[in-house]
Design a protein around this motif. Structure first.
Motif, PDB file in Angstrom:
ATOM      1  N   SER A  61     -19.745  -7.515  -1.075  1.00  0.00           N
ATOM      2  CA  SER A  61     -18.656  -8.470  -0.857  1.00  0.00           C
ATOM      3  C   SER A  61     -17.954  -8.287   0.478  1.00  0.00           C
ATOM      4  O   SER A  61     -17.064  -9.065   0.825  1.00  0.00           O
ATOM      5  CB  SER A  61     -17.621  -8.359  -1.985  1.00  0.00           C
ATOM      6  N   GLY A  62     -18.344  -7.254   1.255  1.00  0.00           N
ATOM      7  CA  GLY A  62     -17.763  -7.088   2.571  1.00  0.00           C
ATOM      8  C   GLY A  62     -17.326  -5.668   2.846  1.00  0.00           C
ATOM      9  O   GLY A  62     -17.501  -4.755   2.035  1.00  0.00           O
ATOM     10  N   GLN A  63     -16.774  -5.495   4.031  1.00  0.00           N
ATOM     11  CA  GLN A  63     -16.344  -4.192   4.501  1.00  0.00           C
ATOM     12  C   GLN A  63     -14.833  -4.027   4.337  1.00  0.00           C
ATOM     13  O   GLN A  63     -14.065  -4.969   4.513  1.00  0.00           O
ATOM     14  CB  GLN A  63     -16.704  -4.016   5.973  1.00  0.00           C
ATOM     15  N   ALA A  64     -14.402  -2.831   3.982  1.00  0.00           N
ATOM     16  CA  ALA A  64     -12.982  -2.502   3.903  1.00  0.00           C
ATOM     17  C   ALA A  64     -12.736  -1.251   4.732  1.00  0.00           C
ATOM     18  O   ALA A  64     -13.492  -0.280   4.638  1.00  0.00           O
ATOM     19  CB  ALA A  64     -12.550  -2.273   2.464  1.00  0.00           C
ATOM     20  N   ILE A  65     -11.678  -1.277   5.529  1.00  0.00           N
ATOM     21  CA  ILE A  65     -11.318  -0.145   6.380  1.00  0.00           C
ATOM     22  C   ILE A  65      -9.980   0.405   5.889  1.00  0.00           C
ATOM     23  O   ILE A  65      -9.015  -0.347   5.717  1.00  0.00           O
ATOM     24  CB  ILE A  65     -11.211  -0.566   7.857  1.00  0.00           C
ATOM     25  N   TYR A  66      -9.927   1.704   5.667  1.00  0.00           N
ATOM     26  CA  TYR A  66      -8.724   2.352   5.165  1.00  0.00           C
ATOM     27  C   TYR A  66      -8.283   3.452   6.117  1.00  0.00           C
ATOM     28  O   TYR A  66      -9.117   4.182   6.676  1.00  0.00           O
ATOM     29  CB  TYR A  66      -8.971   2.970   3.786  1.00  0.00           C
ATOM     30  N   ARG A  67      -6.983   3.588   6.288  1.00  0.00           N
ATOM     31  CA  ARG A  67      -6.384   4.746   6.939  1.00  0.00           C
ATOM     32  C   ARG A  67      -5.822   5.636   5.837  1.00  0.00           C
ATOM     33  O   ARG A  67      -5.221   5.135   4.890  1.00  0.00           O
ATOM     34  CB  ARG A  67      -5.264   4.321   7.884  1.00  0.00           C
ATOM     35  N   PHE A  68      -6.021   6.938   5.958  1.00  0.00           N
ATOM     36  CA  PHE A  68      -5.573   7.816   4.881  1.00  0.00           C
ATOM     37  C   PHE A  68      -4.944   9.083   5.442  1.00  0.00           C
ATOM     38  O   PHE A  68      -5.100   9.441   6.623  1.00  0.00           O
ATOM     39  CB  PHE A  68      -6.734   8.165   3.937  1.00  0.00           C
ATOM     40  N   VAL A  69      -4.242   9.790   4.561  1.00  0.00           N
ATOM     41  CA  VAL A  69      -3.744  11.125   4.854  1.00  0.00           C
ATOM     42  C   VAL A  69      -3.995  11.990   3.627  1.00  0.00           C
ATOM     43  O   VAL A  69      -3.759  11.566   2.488  1.00  0.00           O
ATOM     44  CB  VAL A  69      -2.248  11.119   5.233  1.00  0.00           C
ATOM     45  N   LEU A  70      -4.534  13.173   3.839  1.00  0.00           N
ATOM     46  CA  LEU A  70      -4.813  14.091   2.742  1.00  0.00           C
ATOM     47  C   LEU A  70      -3.516  14.718   2.250  1.00  0.00           C
ATOM     48  O   LEU A  70      -2.702  15.192   3.050  1.00  0.00           O
ATOM     49  CB  LEU A  70      -5.781  15.181   3.191  1.00  0.00           C
ATOM     50  N   THR A  71      -3.315  14.726   0.941  1.00  0.00           N
ATOM     51  CA  THR A  71      -2.188  15.425   0.345  1.00  0.00           C
ATOM     52  C   THR A  71      -2.597  16.799  -0.166  1.00  0.00           C
ATOM     53  O   THR A  71      -1.751  17.649  -0.419  1.00  0.00           O
ATOM     54  CB  THR A  71      -1.589  14.610  -0.810  1.00  0.00           C
ATOM     55  N   LYS A  77      -3.548   9.784   0.127  1.00  0.00           N
ATOM     56  CA  LYS A  77      -2.944   8.458   0.080  1.00  0.00           C
ATOM     57  C   LYS A  77      -3.578   7.606   1.167  1.00  0.00           C
ATOM     58  O   LYS A  77      -3.914   8.113   2.249  1.00  0.00           O
ATOM     59  CB  LYS A  77      -1.433   8.529   0.321  1.00  0.00           C
ATOM     60  N   LEU A  78      -3.721   6.298   0.903  1.00  0.00           N
ATOM     61  CA  LEU A  78      -4.372   5.432   1.885  1.00  0.00           C
ATOM     62  C   LEU A  78      -3.779   4.037   1.889  1.00  0.00           C
ATOM     63  O   LEU A  78      -3.089   3.643   0.956  1.00  0.00           O
ATOM     64  CB  LEU A  78      -5.876   5.376   1.637  1.00  0.00           C
ATOM     65  N   PHE A  79      -4.056   3.295   2.970  1.00  0.00           N
ATOM     66  CA  PHE A  79      -3.767   1.868   2.999  1.00  0.00           C
ATOM     67  C   PHE A  79      -4.912   1.144   3.675  1.00  0.00           C
ATOM     68  O   PHE A  79      -5.628   1.718   4.510  1.00  0.00           O
ATOM     69  CB  PHE A  79      -2.431   1.558   3.691  1.00  0.00           C
ATOM     70  N   GLN A  80      -5.105  -0.103   3.298  1.00  0.00           N
ATOM     71  CA  GLN A  80      -6.192  -0.905   3.860  1.00  0.00           C
ATOM     72  C   GLN A  80      -5.746  -1.518   5.172  1.00  0.00           C
ATOM     73  O   GLN A  80      -4.629  -2.014   5.306  1.00  0.00           O
ATOM     74  CB  GLN A  80      -6.625  -2.000   2.884  1.00  0.00           C
ATOM     75  N   ASP A  81      -6.617  -1.496   6.138  1.00  0.00           N
ATOM     76  CA  ASP A  81      -6.298  -1.932   7.492  1.00  0.00           C
ATOM     77  C   ASP A  81      -7.356  -2.924   7.948  1.00  0.00           C
ATOM     78  O   ASP A  81      -8.535  -2.598   7.979  1.00  0.00           O
ATOM     79  CB  ASP A  81      -6.279  -0.712   8.418  1.00  0.00           C
ATOM     80  N   GLY A  82      -6.933  -4.141   8.296  1.00  0.00           N
ATOM     81  CA  GLY A  82      -7.894  -5.060   8.871  1.00  0.00           C
ATOM     82  C   GLY A  82      -7.935  -6.415   8.206  1.00  0.00           C
ATOM     83  O   GLY A  82      -7.157  -6.718   7.304  1.00  0.00           O
ATOM     84  N   SER A  95      -4.572   5.391  -3.501  1.00  0.00           N
ATOM     85  CA  SER A  95      -4.797   6.830  -3.465  1.00  0.00           C
ATOM     86  C   SER A  95      -6.228   7.138  -3.865  1.00  0.00           C
ATOM     87  O   SER A  95      -6.944   6.287  -4.388  1.00  0.00           O
ATOM     88  CB  SER A  95      -3.820   7.548  -4.403  1.00  0.00           C
ATOM     89  N   PHE A  96      -6.650   8.367  -3.615  1.00  0.00           N
ATOM     90  CA  PHE A  96      -7.948   8.835  -4.103  1.00  0.00           C
ATOM     91  C   PHE A  96      -7.792  10.262  -4.600  1.00  0.00           C
ATOM     92  O   PHE A  96      -6.934  11.022  -4.134  1.00  0.00           O
ATOM     93  CB  PHE A  96      -9.027   8.732  -3.027  1.00  0.00           C
ATOM     94  N   GLN A  97      -8.634  10.624  -5.584  1.00  0.00           N
ATOM     95  CA  GLN A  97      -8.579  11.934  -6.214  1.00  0.00           C
ATOM     96  C   GLN A  97      -9.987  12.435  -6.475  1.00  0.00           C
ATOM     97  O   GLN A  97     -10.895  11.651  -6.774  1.00  0.00           O
ATOM     98  CB  GLN A  97      -7.831  11.866  -7.552  1.00  0.00           C
TER      99      GLN A  97
END
Length: 339
Positions: A61-71, A77-82, A95-97
Motif C-alpha cells: 500500500s506504499g511507503q511510510a517514513i518514521y522518525r523515532f527516539v529510543l526510550t 517513540k515515533l512519529f510518521q513523517d512525509g 510507539s514500538f516494543q
C-alpha cells in the motif's frame, strides 16, 4: 491523521541489527473504510548515537517514513513523517516494543484491562475501558465503560472470542446491551505475556487500543490507594478542539484527591499550574474506580472567566492500566493518532 481522514496502524517487524527490516506484517485502516490488512513489509532503519533515528517501511500500500527516539534497548517513540505519492499529508505518533515470549495458547493471559479508542459509524469520538477475562478456548467475558460522542454507558456486559496462536491473531468483542450492540472485529498483535495491541477491522467503526494483564495484587478499597500519582490525557473538548493534559495528584487513602496540579493545552492555548481537588471511591469489578475531579481556576482563567468545559469532570479509572475515560462531555480519550 491525514488531511482527509483519521487512521490507525499496527504491525510487527524483524530488525536484523544491520539497518534492515527483513520481514514483518502491517495492518492499516482509516475512518472512511479503506483498509490494507495483513501486508508483508520490509524496510530500513538507522540509529544515531543519541538514540534518535529513522525507520522506512515499504509494503504493497506504499511507503511510510518514521522518525523515532529510543526510550530503552527494547522500546521507542515515533512519529510518521512525509506525504503519500499523491501528495496526501500523513501525521501520526506511536510507539514500538520488543516482542517477548510466544502466545502458546488460543487465548491471552487474563484478567486484562482493555482500552479502545477511535470513531463510531458516524465518525463521532468513541472511547472504552474495562476488564475482560478469557477461558481456555478463547471465549471472552467482562465489563466495559463506553463513551460514544459524550454519551456514557457504565459497566456494559462484554462477550466475544479470541484466537491467538502466533504473533498476529483475531478477536471479536460485543456489548449487546450498549448503544453499539454489534460485534467488533479486531486484529490482535502479541507483544508480551502481559500486553496485546489491538486494531479494529470493521469498515464503519474505527478502533485501536491495547490490553494489559491486570496486577494480581490490585487494590480492593479506597484505603489501599494512597500517595502521589501522575496522569496524561488527550482528545477533544465539546466543541471539537484539541486538548492535551498532563499532571499529578495525591490520593489520601480516604477517598480524597488532594494537591492536584496540571498543565494543559486547549485549541493551542496553554494553561499551566492549574490546581484541582476531587474524590474517588472503590467500585466493582476489581480495579474500577469512579473519580470526580473538580478543577480550580488559575489566575489567568479567573481574570477572563471560566473558559474550559471541564470545570467538573468525572472519570472512571482502571487500576494497573493508567487509562482514563471521561464520563461527562466528549471523551478525552485519544484519537487514532495518539501518544
Amino acid at each position: 491523521f491525514s488531511r482527509t481522514s483519521e487512521f490507525a496502524v499496527a504491525g510487527s517487524m524483524t530488525a536484523d541489527g544491520a539497518g534492515n527490516i527483513s520481514s514483518g506484517t502491517r495492518d492499516w485502516v482509516n475512518d472512511t473504510g479503506t483498509q490494507h490488512l495483513d501486508e508483508a513489509i520490509t524496510g530500513t532503519y538507522a540509529v544515531n548515537q543519541d538514540g534518535r533515528g529513522q525507520l522506512v517501511i515499504d509494503g504493497p500500500s506504499g511507503q511510510a517514513i518514521y522518525r523515532f527516539v529510543l526510550t530503552s534497548a527494547s522500546s521507542g517513540k515515533l512519529f510518521q513523517d512525509g506525504t503519500s505519492p499523491s501528495g496526501v499529508l500523513y501525521e501520526a505518533v506511536g510507539s514500538f516494543q520488543l516482542q517477548t515470549g510466544t502466545p502458546g495458547a488460543p487465548s491471552p493471559a487474563s484478567p486484562s484491562v482493555l482500552r479502545l479508542d477511535g470513531e463510531d459509524s458516524s465518525q463521532s469520538i468513541y472511547g472504552a475501558v474495562g476488564a475482560v477475562s478469557y477461558d481456555a478456548l478463547g471465549s471472552i467475558s467482562g465489563t466495559l465503560d463506553e463513551n460514544d460522542s459524550g454519551t456514557f454507558s457504565a459497566q456494559l456486559a462484554a462477550s466475544g472470542a479470541a484466537s491467538l496462536t502466533g504473533s498476529r491473531g483475531t478477536q471479536t468483542l460485543a456489548t449487546p446491551l450498549g448503544p453499539n450492540s454489534g460485534s467488533h472485529h479486531v486484529v490482535v498483535y502479541y507483544v508480551s505475556p502481559s500486553r496485546l495491541e489491538l486494531l479494529g477491522t470493521d469498515a464503519n467503526f474505527l478502533l485501536f487500543g491495547s490490553e494489559d494483564l491486570q496486577d494480581s495484587g490490585i487494590a480492593s478499597s479506597s484505603a489501599t490507594v494512597t500517595g502521589d500519582q501522575v496522569f496524561q490525557l488527550s482528545g477533544y473538548d465539546s466543541t471539537n478542539h484539541n486538548i492535551v493534559d498532563t499532571g499529578r495528584l495525591t490520593m489520601d487513602g480516604a477517598g480524597g484527591i488532594n494537591s492536584g496540579m496540571h498543565d494543559y493545552s486547549q485549541n493551542g492555548t496553554l494553561q499551566t499550574g492549574v490546581g484541582f481537588t476531587g474524590t474517588y471511591a472503590y467500585s466493582t469489578p476489581a480495579g474500577r474506580w469512579p473519580a470526580v475531579r473538580v478543577r480550580e481556576l488559575n489566575a489567568a482563567e479567573a481574570a477572563s472567566g471560566p473558559r474550559s468545559p471541564f470545570s467538573v469532570t468525572e472519570v472512571t479509572i482502571s487500576l494497573s492500566s493508567q487509562y482514563l475515560t471521561e464520563r461527562d462531555g466528549t471523551p478525552r480519550s485519544a484519537r487514532p493518532c495518539r501518544t
